[in-house]
Scaffold this motif. Sequence first.
Motif, short mmCIF file in Angstrom:
data_model
loop_
_atom_site.label_atom_id
_atom_site.label_comp_id
_atom_site.label_asym_id
_atom_site.label_seq_id
_atom_site.Cartn_x
_atom_site.Cartn_y
_atom_site.Cartn_z
N ALA A 1 0.83 -1.20 0.00
CA ALA A 1 0.00 0.00 0.00
C ALA A 1 0.87 1.26 0.00
O ALA A 1 0.58 2.23 -0.71
CB ALA A 1 -0.94 0.00 1.20
N ASP B 1 -0.65 8.75 3.25
CA ASP B 1 -1.71 8.93 2.28
C ASP B 1 -2.38 10.30 2.45
O ASP B 1 -2.63 11.01 1.47
CB ASP B 1 -2.73 7.81 2.43
CG ASP B 1 -3.92 7.96 1.50
OD1 ASP B 1 -3.71 8.00 0.27
OD2 ASP B 1 -5.06 8.03 1.99
N THR C 1 -2.05 -4.81 5.75
CA THR C 1 -0.84 -4.01 6.03
C THR C 1 -1.19 -2.57 6.39
O THR C 1 -0.39 -1.66 6.18
CB THR C 1 0.10 -4.02 4.81
OG1 THR C 1 -0.61 -3.57 3.64
CG2 THR C 1 0.65 -5.40 4.57
N SER C 2 -2.40 -2.34 6.91
CA SER C 2 -2.79 -1.00 7.32
C SER C 2 -1.97 -0.56 8.53
O SER C 2 -1.85 -1.31 9.51
CB SER C 2 -4.28 -0.95 7.66
OG SER C 2 -5.07 -1.30 6.54
N THR C 3 -1.40 0.63 8.46
CA THR C 3 -0.61 1.17 9.57
C THR C 3 -0.93 2.65 9.74
O THR C 3 -1.44 3.30 8.81
CB THR C 3 0.90 1.02 9.32
OG1 THR C 3 1.26 1.78 8.13
CG2 THR C 3 1.29 -0.43 9.12
N ALA D 1 -4.12 -1.90 1.24
CA ALA D 1 -3.74 -2.06 2.65
C ALA D 1 -4.71 -2.98 3.37
O ALA D 1 -4.29 -3.84 4.17
CB ALA D 1 -3.69 -0.69 3.33
N ARG D 2 -6.00 -2.83 3.10
CA ARG D 2 -6.99 -3.67 3.78
C ARG D 2 -6.92 -5.12 3.31
O ARG D 2 -7.03 -6.04 4.12
CB ARG D 2 -8.39 -3.10 3.56
CG ARG D 2 -8.66 -1.80 4.33
CD ARG D 2 -10.10 -1.39 4.23
NE ARG D 2 -10.47 -0.99 2.87
CZ ARG D 2 -10.34 0.25 2.40
NH1 ARG D 2 -9.84 1.20 3.18
NH2 ARG D 2 -10.71 0.55 1.17
N ALA E 1 -1.50 5.54 6.74
CA ALA E 1 -2.66 6.45 6.70
C ALA E 1 -2.20 7.90 6.69
O ALA E 1 -2.75 8.73 5.95
CB ALA E 1 -3.56 6.17 7.90
N GLY F 1 -5.65 2.40 -0.17
CA GLY F 1 -6.41 1.96 0.99
C GLY F 1 -6.94 0.55 0.83
O GLY F 1 -6.90 -0.26 1.77
#
Length: 275
Positions: free
Chosen positions: A70, A133, A124-126, A119-120, A130, A116
């Motif tokens: 992401a 982005d 790997t969402s961090t 990442a979902r 965020a 986004g």
Amino acid sequence: MALNNTYEARLVQQETAVGAGVQILLLALLGSAIGMGPAGWLTGLAFAIATWAVLSRALHRTRPRSFGPANRVTLGRAILVGGVTALVADSFESSPPVTLLVGLTAVALILDGVDGKVARRTGTSTALGARFDMEVDAFLILVLSVYVSTQLGPWVLLIGGMRYAFVAAAKVAPWLNAPLPHSMARKTVAAMQGICLLVAGADLLPYAANLGVVLLALGSLLWSFGRDVVWLWHNGRVAASAQAEASVRADAEAQVPLAEEIEVELGLRELATVR
């Protein structure tokens, strides 16, 4: 284990360096295609260096195991934004290549909905991703508002500057830093800004239509920020009141054992006197 962590950190830093190199390559392509002047070159290079430095510092502080797919998409968007920034800066010296500027901006806006999802789906969402982005989005809106302001007037800069004014205000009023609840309306308004500025910047519509589109963007942004500020103010006061009440209650509870101890000590003294 330590050697593995060092290798991962080095690999992450290499990816950011590659991103800076690709940014310079894009500037070289733009320069050869349109004969970009000094303003465009210097602004583009400054953007590339600043992005690399800030991102490297953030990665060094958070120490992720890998850069992540992401973040690679967001870095690609940042590279496109750097190209748009260089073109806008160059437009103050010569007529801008509107088709090229609109093309780069359109791809950057389309990719805004990709990182986004990546990442979902990859888990790997961090917080760093965020924030990365959000900062890329905010800077693109700022650059586009600068470009459109040359056509419609300096008031358009309110669109690009509003988020930075909010961040500055939060330094003075910390209650503005409180987390906001999820809102599709906020996301929709944020997405509208880039689209509306892109439409106006393309200059395909009459002046009155472009003016209306940008006024719609500004009005919706004022509504969104205003609603969030009111929510933060109300909930900030409630939270502050609850915290103050809890502090008073804690002080009162702490004083009870002290008062009992004093009473016991006085009672012992009286007993000793009687004896």
